[in-house]
Design an enzyme around this catalytic site. Structure first.
Site, PDB file in Angstrom:
ATOM      1  N   ASP A 168       0.856  -1.182   0.000  1.00  0.00           N
ATOM      2  CA  ASP A 168       0.000   0.000   0.000  1.00  0.00           C
ATOM      3  C   ASP A 168       0.897   1.239   0.000  1.00  0.00           C
ATOM      4  OD1 ASP A 168      -2.395   1.593   0.336  1.00  0.00           O
ATOM      5  OD2 ASP A 168      -1.756   1.858   2.410  1.00  0.00           O
ATOM      6  N   ASP A 190      -2.149  -0.525   5.891  1.00  0.00           N
ATOM      7  CA  ASP A 190      -2.421   0.062   7.211  1.00  0.00           C
ATOM      8  C   ASP A 190      -3.860   0.492   7.421  1.00  0.00           C
ATOM      9  OD1 ASP A 190      -2.366   2.325   5.465  1.00  0.00           O
ATOM     10  OD2 ASP A 190      -2.011   3.589   7.222  1.00  0.00           O
ATOM     11  N   ASP A 237      -7.514  -1.700   3.459  1.00  0.00           N
ATOM     12  CA  ASP A 237      -6.527  -2.734   3.153  1.00  0.00           C
ATOM     13  C   ASP A 237      -6.897  -4.083   3.762  1.00  0.00           C
ATOM     14  OD1 ASP A 237      -4.809  -1.003   1.749  1.00  0.00           O
ATOM     15  OD2 ASP A 237      -3.978  -0.260   3.634  1.00  0.00           O
TER      16      ASP A 237
END
Length: 624
Positions: free
Chosen positions: A313, A510, A514
């Protein structure tokens, strides 16, 4: 039923080991003082008592639907009594009871970092009330309340420092030897220990929702897990038992000597599987915990060791996750630092995300902010007011230009990097300059990717919901193989699944968005130090510290742990099988066979404990 078995093991095993040792020693004294009847009686008594306890445990395990390899130890002791070899039986009894104690000791040592986390939970806190301070259970604390944290106390809940400075020992959570320092307005996670003066903390989360409570839940889950390699012992217990009985029976039939069958039984206990593997796995999990990386299960540790692709990410993972000042552009005659100080002073009155970024940047530069007056805020656009006798306006370019008689913020905003936000500043009716904000690549991101490559990860994909141009720019900076932007949570899952068809994949993220992708990956890694609770719950691995470099270190620990576990299995079982063959051929009498098996047990457990040591290149207590 499980509680009964646990109680028997907790209180009965030390007593059994003591009985086996005492009868073995007492029988030895009787034997060497020419009292063979007493020696035989004591050895038989010790064997019978341990065998009786073992039979009870086997029966309870069978009622739970579990079949273990301890049956072989029971057969050995029963055969020793039946064939008139009480000394060999007593040695097997000591091997069994002492082996359980050795396993408990080894696992206790291996779990030390995780157990330390569980043992440090705060129970009460000093809360401010109308009558003064009152001691209350931490479960009673609610957001918005203020508590006093005294020197030596564990921070009970997540909070915000109300004033002054606080020095916190975070070593139990992060492995950092140096204390963390917090200042007024800084967010403080629970679980650290105050090592400085007492301070006031404003509660921002309840005890159940706080960082440390989440970590404790994850640790408890990790301690209850069972790795696939450990389950192999249960899965193949019947097969190994059948092989043992076949070799023992074949040796008896071919030679006509029942002692050969007994000798095979006493060396057949497969301790490399039932002892060494769980000790190695738990040691590796504990070593990772000392690095600030919580691996939630033994299975996750095994999968982590095989990872070859990383899906990353962007926002909050490979970047700081918060906008920060990257450049200040001013018109002639305006000092950039002073303009930032004045703009941040005014923005103290706003809760806009850009305002928060300016205030935090000013605090980071140790600027002395002034108190604003005559404040007028236009939500979503900007804020006006007076600072140190000067008229100030801070906000979007259109907002500031509309309130200034001279100057144009857009003239200063040419050639902006992708993903850059602009905060315009006007002073005394004139445009003074612009402040550029951006979510910057983390300082440790490049080094982390390099370390992952060195650890065997061969492909990197940057997957983000941010604008495609910003994601591509970040991917170019990081040197990843592919960068994909404008992704919805479901589309992130598709990226992870597609990569998982090619190689074992790890997803690092995080945010709440996600969580589905973390669950879909072979190994999901959550940024627990700053991430959302949902991502931590769905992940297999949680980074407890805000240091990305700890993840490749944990990957190396997982790889090394798996190698040590497999080595223990291969070497230990090979030695046991060789000893079984030697016993079947009559080269290894029962007593010597029992002693040899004890040496093999100790050797494989000590080898498994090597997973607790620090591999070359890993420094768990290094300040990064």
């Amino acid at each position: 039923m499980q509680g009964i078995v646990g109680s028997l093991r907790r209180y009965g095993q030390p007593l059994l080991a003591l009985v086996a040792l005492a009868t073995l020693a007492g029988g030895g004294i009787a034997y060497f003082t020419a009292q063979p009847e007493w020696a035989s009686g004591l050895w038989s008594l010790g064997t019978a008592l341990v065998l009786l306890a073992l039979l009870v445990e086997i029966a309870l395990s069978l009622l739970q639907g579990r079949f273990g390899l301890d049956v072989i130890a029971g057969l050995s002791m029963g055969a020793a009594l039946a064939f008139g070899e009480p000394l060999a039986g007593n040695i097997v009894a000591l091997m069994y009871a002492g082996g359980q104690q050795l396993e408990n000791f080894a696992e206790g040592r291996a779990r030390r970092e995780m157990t330390a986390l569980l043992g440090r939970t705060a129970r009460t806190a000093m809360r401010y009330a109308r009558e003064g301070l009152e001691e209350v259970p931490i479960e009673a604390l609610m957001p918005g309340e203020r508590i006093l944290v005294r020197r030596g106390e564990v921070v009970p809940v997540d909070g915000r420092l109300a004033g002054g400075r606080a020095d916190i020992d975070m070593s139990a959570l992060t492995g950092e030897a140096m204390p963390a320092r917090f200042f007024t307005g800084n967010d403080m996670p629970s679980g650290g220990t105050s090592i400085g003066a007492a301070f006031d903390l404003d509660v921002v989360r309840t005890a159940a929702d706080s960082t440390y409570a989440g970590i404790v839940r994850l640790v408890e889950q990790a301690q209850q897990s069972k790795a696939p390699m450990v389950r192999l012992a249960d899965r193949y217990a019947l097969w190994f038992l059948a092989l043992t009985v076949l070799i023992a029976g074949g040796a008896w039939w071919a030679s006509g000597d029942p002692l050969r069958a007994l000798a095979v039984l006493v060396v057949a206990t497969p301790c490399p599987l039932i002892l060494a593997v769980p000790v190695a796995i738990i040691s590796g999990m504990s070593r990772a915990a000392s690095l600030g990386v919580l691996i939630k299960s033994g299975g996750a540790l095994e999968r982590l060791a095989r990872v070859r692709t990383a899906v990353l990410d962007k926002t909050g993972t490979m970047t700081s996750g918060k906008a920060g000042v990257v450049e200040i552009r001013t018109v002639d005659g305006i000092d950039p630092e002073e303009m930032l100080r004045l703009a941040a002073s005014l923005d103290q009155a706003s809760n806009h995300v850009s305002a928060e970024a300016l205030v935090q940047s000013a605090h980071a530069r140790r600027m002395a902010l002034s108190s604003p007056t005559d404040i007028v805020e236009t939500p979503g656009s900007g804020v006006e007011g007076r600072i140190d006798g000067r008229s100030l306006v801070v906000g979007g370019s259109d907002f500031v230009r509309g309130r200034c008689s001279a100057g144009d913020p857009y003239a200063l905003g040419r050639d902006l990097p992708p993903g850059t936000a602009v905060v315009a500043v006007g002073m005394d009716g004139v445009v003074a300059g612009i402040i550029l904000l951006s979510d910057q690549i983390r300082d440790d991101a490049h080094a982390t990717i390099d370390s992952f490559r060195a650890a065997g990860v061969t492909r990197f994909v940057l997957a983000s919901g941010d604008h495609d141009d910003a994601v591509r720019a970040a991917g170019l900076s990081l040197g990843v193989d592919e960068a994909i932007g404008n992704l919805l949570p479901a589309e992130k899952v598709e990226v992870v699944v597609a990569e998982g068809l090619k190689a074992s994949v790890m997803m690092i993220g995080d945010g709440v968005n996600d969580a589905p992708a973390l669950a879909a990956a072979d190994v999901g890694v959550a940024m627990g130090a700053r991430g959302a609770a949902a991502s931590s719950e769905s992940a297999d691995v949680v980074l407890l510290v805000d240091h990305l470099a700890r993840l490749p270190a944990a990957l190396l620990v997982a790889q090394r742990t798996r190698r040590i576990a497999l080595q223990s299995v291969a070497v230990g079982l090979s030695l046991s099988l060789l000893a079984m063959v030697a016993a079947a051929l009559g080269h290894l009498p029962p007593v010597q066979g029992a002693l040899l098996q004890e040496l093999i047990d100790v050797a494989v457990i000590l080898n498994a404990l090597r997973a607790l040591s620090v591999p070359a290149g890993i420094r768990p207590h290094r300040q990064e």
